[in-house]
Design an enzyme around this catalytic site. Structure first.
Site, PDB file in Angstrom:
ATOM      1  N   ASP A  67      31.635 -19.316 133.771  1.00  0.00           N
ATOM      2  CA  ASP A  67      30.962 -18.614 134.439  1.00  0.00           C
ATOM      3  C   ASP A  67      31.527 -16.903 134.240  1.00  0.00           C
ATOM      4  O   ASP A  67      30.878 -16.439 133.996  1.00  0.00           O
ATOM      5  CB  ASP A  67      31.312 -18.735 136.167  1.00  0.00           C
ATOM      6  CG  ASP A  67      30.257 -18.510 137.214  1.00  0.00           C
ATOM      7  OD1 ASP A  67      28.918 -18.386 136.715  1.00  0.00           O
ATOM      8  OD2 ASP A  67      30.867 -17.938 137.992  1.00  0.00           O
ATOM      9  N   LYS A 118      28.877 -13.747 132.718  1.00  0.00           N
ATOM     10  CA  LYS A 118      29.892 -12.724 133.656  1.00  0.00           C
ATOM     11  C   LYS A 118      29.667 -11.393 133.087  1.00  0.00           C
ATOM     12  O   LYS A 118      29.975  -9.826 132.973  1.00  0.00           O
ATOM     13  CB  LYS A 118      30.109 -12.833 135.093  1.00  0.00           C
ATOM     14  CG  LYS A 118      29.439 -13.273 136.093  1.00  0.00           C
ATOM     15  CD  LYS A 118      30.492 -13.352 137.152  1.00  0.00           C
ATOM     16  CE  LYS A 118      29.803 -14.419 138.880  1.00  0.00           C
ATOM     17  NZ  LYS A 118      30.721 -15.040 139.306  1.00  0.00           N
TER      18      LYS A 118
END
Ligand code: ADP
Ligand code: ASP
Ligand code: MG
Length: 812
Positions: free
Chosen positions: A675, A679
């Protein structure tokens, strides 16, 4: 004296005829009342003729309906003592009609003459019945004084004779004269003819002009002439005043409220027209005249009208350049074939002339013109005629457009933003009308966009499709609901949720969903859904100023963005997949949005509601350069590092993160840094780097073997790391340090992994699951910019999505 015309809708029912009676009887001067057939009857008569001419006995059913409707009406409106008389006479007229139809069905042939006779029955019946309703009304037969001659296959009014006959007929003028509209008869042979569909308005205008009426009142079913057809534009509103020219332009381009030829006779005599509503007689209506008046409306255009039945024919060839007489031949040929042209456009190079006609005339026009230019075609000077069917013409009208710069720019800019391409356009030197042709499927969208842009200055409309109704989507709906009224009042933005969908169902409504009930409505009335269906439905709706909001985590949904952007639908994504996918895809989406003047926004992809991406963009746009980014972007990992203590080992802290819903149910998604990689890639790209996920150097604090097996294996083995971890933590704590999981970009190099920070470091005090980002730029060099706060949570994420939506409303 006055002339009042009541259209089909005004004489279609008992209530409306009683209202007509009241309106007419209240007038205390001589009045001529012109009436149409009962609403819908003319269409039915034409339909019956067509059926009968094919020998199809189904016409009888419609005949029965017509009989029943008229007889019921009589019972509702005619005083009781006269009813039997009126019924008897009406039945005689209806029998005549039935006989003619029977004859047609037997010989299976329908001439124009017979068709005109049949269609005249609508007005004959209506005028007869109404003459028995209004007190002291005297019934006239228009065929005796409206006379036509044939020209180019059409019946046109012979004014000389008609005027004379009208003068004779209405001398002296009775108190109330009742006249059937629409119908007429041939000058030479007395055969029944008519003035064309909608022609009752014209009958009334001819009478008003010839008899010098003080006013012509057209009574219909709307409050007046409106800024656009209220059946298409729900926010259209009544125009108080129009000049004759404006009214003429609007009618010519399809505003059905007045039949176009109506304006001329009264304009010529300077007799004003008022459009009024039979169902709301107190409304002032629209006043059409030559009188100057102060314009209360700020808008330079008065109205928009459209013709959805358009075919463009193009005559082209290099042989046309500079040759005199080509246009003369084109229009002569069309006139000889009785084809009316409503728009013309010619390139200044003179090598083509394009004109707009109705679709039904297209084949004839092409054939006739091919013949006319046979020789030139054989010599290759002119190409074969090209006809493009199924188009629509739109006109914007207003006398104040004259000498006002920027109207065309605003018009075409609006269409461009809506993704509508203009096929041809024309503006006369009089500057009271700009007309253009587009594909028919874009008509509704074009009308809405233009109406929104020119008229609705009180607020801008944004049409939203919300996909994904989980925690973020749900919070967003709630926030929109809370803010809707305030945004409209204070910011002039109307957020209209026109579609919602989740993995099971979708619900789309062009006019907008009620946010109080839309979720129940979705469960009850929603369609089964799929990604492909969502796309199809949205594209089919083709709605203006729309935004697609992706609150899913779906790769398939992210796969729709390009197609939607290409249809000028802006995207707001909470979903990270598209922006972190291959750079080529990311760049292409951004590029498409830029070229089309719309938005692809994904602020919440990093740091939820924190203004990170926007801030970076502002820095870059103002000329700064981002040199370095350092950030803690995983709420889960930060929570774990903050929670580990003497009493809470690593494995327990992970479990707590899952229980508190910071982490995914499978915490390995967070622990593997997947994740955070996404980002970081998004941030680095927004800072100007061309990076892929595979370029990120990852240094995990949990060995790779823990990610291999099943989730059960993971939970079984993870406590093996507890001791080692606690030792490390203790050592760090003794030195006044803490562990943070940091993502960084330094001069284009991206990496992530655990980092030891001391109490002077801004990351040291990072509570709970918060995020922090430090941006080092040329301007913010010695003291980097720091943004810090909640980096997760449905409500803050929804608020971030909301902010993206508002920023789209603001650029318009
Ligand atoms: P009538 O039967 O009274 O002649 P029409 O149906 O011919 O009525 O004309 C009225 C209709 O015209 C309205 O109901 C409306 O739908 C349509 N219309 C189209 N454009 C406009 C406009 N700009 N303003 C008002 N009405 C319009
Ligand atoms: N009844 C005719 C029509 O429907 C004429 C009119 O309504 O004006 O076209
Ligand atoms: Mg009409």
């Amino acid at each position: 004296m006055k002339v009042l015309k009541f259209g089909g809708t005004s004489v279609g029912s008992v209530e409306s005829i009683l209202s007509v009676k009241k309106i007419v009887e209240a007038i205390d001067e001589p009045v001529i009342v012109v009436v149409s057939a009962l609403g819908g009857i003319t269409d039915q008569l034409l339909n019956m003729s067509a059926l009968a001419s094919k020998g199809d006995m189904a016409y009888q059913n419609e005949m029965d309906e017509i009989i029943a409707r008229h007889l019921t009406l009589i019972k509702g409106v005619v005083p009781e003592i006269e009813q039997s008389n009126v019924i008897r006479h009406t039945t005689t007229i209806l029998e005549e009609l039935e006989n003619i139809l029977r004859g047609i069905s037997l010989i299976k042939d329908l001439s124009q003459k017979t068709s005109d006779t049949i269609v005249s029955y609508g007005e004959r019946l209506a005028s007869y019945i109404i003459s028995n309703v209004i007190k002291d009304a005297r019934l006239y037969d228009s065929c005796c004084f409206i006379k036509t001659v044939k020209q180019f296959n059409k019946h046109i009014v012979d004014f000389e004779l008609t005027n004379r006959l009208i003068q004779e007929t209405f001398n002296p003028l009775p108190n109330v004269a009742l006249v059937p509209g629409f119908i007429s008869s041939g000058k030479e042979n007395g055969e029944i003819t008519n003035l064309g569909r909608g022609g009752s308005d014209y009958t009334a205008s001819i009478l008003a002009a010839t008899l010098n009426a003080s006013i012509l009142e057209i009574w219909t079913d709307v409050d007046g002439f409106m800024t656009a057809d209220p059946k298409v534009i729900s926010s259209a509103y009544v125009i108080d005043r129009l000049s004759f020219i404006e009214a003429m332009e609007l009618c010519n381009f399809g505003a059905k409220v007045i039949y176009p030829p109506t304006i001329y006779p009264v304009y010529h005599k300077n007799i004003p027209i008022r459009i009024r509503n039979t169902f709301n007689p107190d409304a002032p209506g629209t006043y059409i005249s030559n009188e100057e008046h102060a314009d209360e409306h700020k808008s330079v255009i008065k109205g928009i009208s459209s013709i959805d039945d358009t075919c463009l024919v193009t005559v082209q060839g290099l042989g046309m350049v500079g040759v005199i007489g080509v246009n003369h031949r084109i229009f002569r040929t069309l006139a000889q074939n009785g084809i009316s042209v409503f728009m013309v456009s010619q390139a200044s190079s003179e090598n083509n002339t394009t004109f707009a006609i109705k679709n039904e005339n297209a084949d004839l026009a092409v054939k006739a013109l091919n013949k006319e230019f046979e020789l030139e075609r054989a010599q290759g000077e002119i190409s074969d005629m090209v006809a493009e069917k199924d188009l629509a013409t739109v006109a914007i009208v207003g006398e104040s457009m004259k000498h006002t710069p920027g109207i065309a720019g605003k018009l075409f800019g609006t269409l461009g933003r809506a993704g509508i391409s203009v096929i041809a356009c024309a503006q006369g030197a009089a500057e009271t009308n700009i007309s253009f042709v587009i594909k028919r499927e874009y008509l509704r969208k074009a009308l809405n966009s233009i109406h929104d842009s020119f008229f609705l200055s009180e607020y801008k409309m944004l049409n939203l499709f919300l996909i994904g109704l989980g925690t973020v989507g749900g919070h967003l709906l709630e926030q929109i609901k809370q803010q809707q009224q305030k945004l409209m009042k204070q910011n002039g933005v109307k957020l209209n949720v026109v579609g919602i969908a989740d993995i099971e169902k979708m619900l789309m409504r062009r006019e907008g969903l009620d946010l109080n009930t839309c979720i129940q409505d979705l469960r009850k009335n929603g369609m089964d859904t799929s990604t492909a269906l969502i796309k199809d439905e949205i594209l089919k709706m083709n709605i203006f100023n729309s935004v697609f909001i992706d609150c899913t985590a779906s790769e398939e949904i992210a796969g729709l963005y390009e197609a939607l952007l290409n249809k000028n639908i802006s995207i707001v994504a909470a979903n990270k997949i598209a922006a972190s996918s291959f750079h080529k895809n990311y760049a292409s989406l951004k590029d498409t949005a830029r070229k089309r003047g719309i938005k692809f926004l994904f602020e919440t992809n990093v740091g939820a509601g924190l203004p990170i991406i926007n801030t970076m963009n502002d820095l870059i746009n103002s000329g700064d350069h981002i040199l370095k980014l350092e950030a803690v972007l995983s709420g889960t990992l930060n929570f774990i590092f903050n929670t580990i203590s003497e009493d809470i080992p690593l494995s327990r802290a992970i479990k707590m993160a899952v229980e508190a819903r910071y982490a995914e149910p499978d915490p390995r998604i967070d622990l593997s840094g997947k994740d955070v990689i996404r980002k970081l890639v998004i941030l680095a790209r927004e800072a100007g780097c061309v990076v892929e996920q595979s370029d990120v150097k990852t240094n995990l604090f949990i060995p790779p073997s823990y990610f291999d097996g099943s989730i059960e294996d993971f939970w079984k083995h993870i406590p093996e790391l507890d001791v080692e971890f606690e030792e490390k933590r203790k050592k760090l704590a003794a030195n006044g340090k803490r562990l943070r999981f940091v993502a960084s970009m330094n001069n284009g190099v991206c990496q992530l992994g655990p980092m030891e920070v001391d109490s002077h470091h801004p990351f040291y005090e990072l509570e709970g699951s918060n995020n922090i980002i430090m941006i080092t730029t040329e301007r913010y060099h010695d003291y980097p910019m720091v943004i810090k706060g909640y980096g997760a949570g449905a409500d803050v994420t929804a608020a971030g999505v909301f902010a993206d939506i508002i920023s789209i409303a603001n650029i318009r």
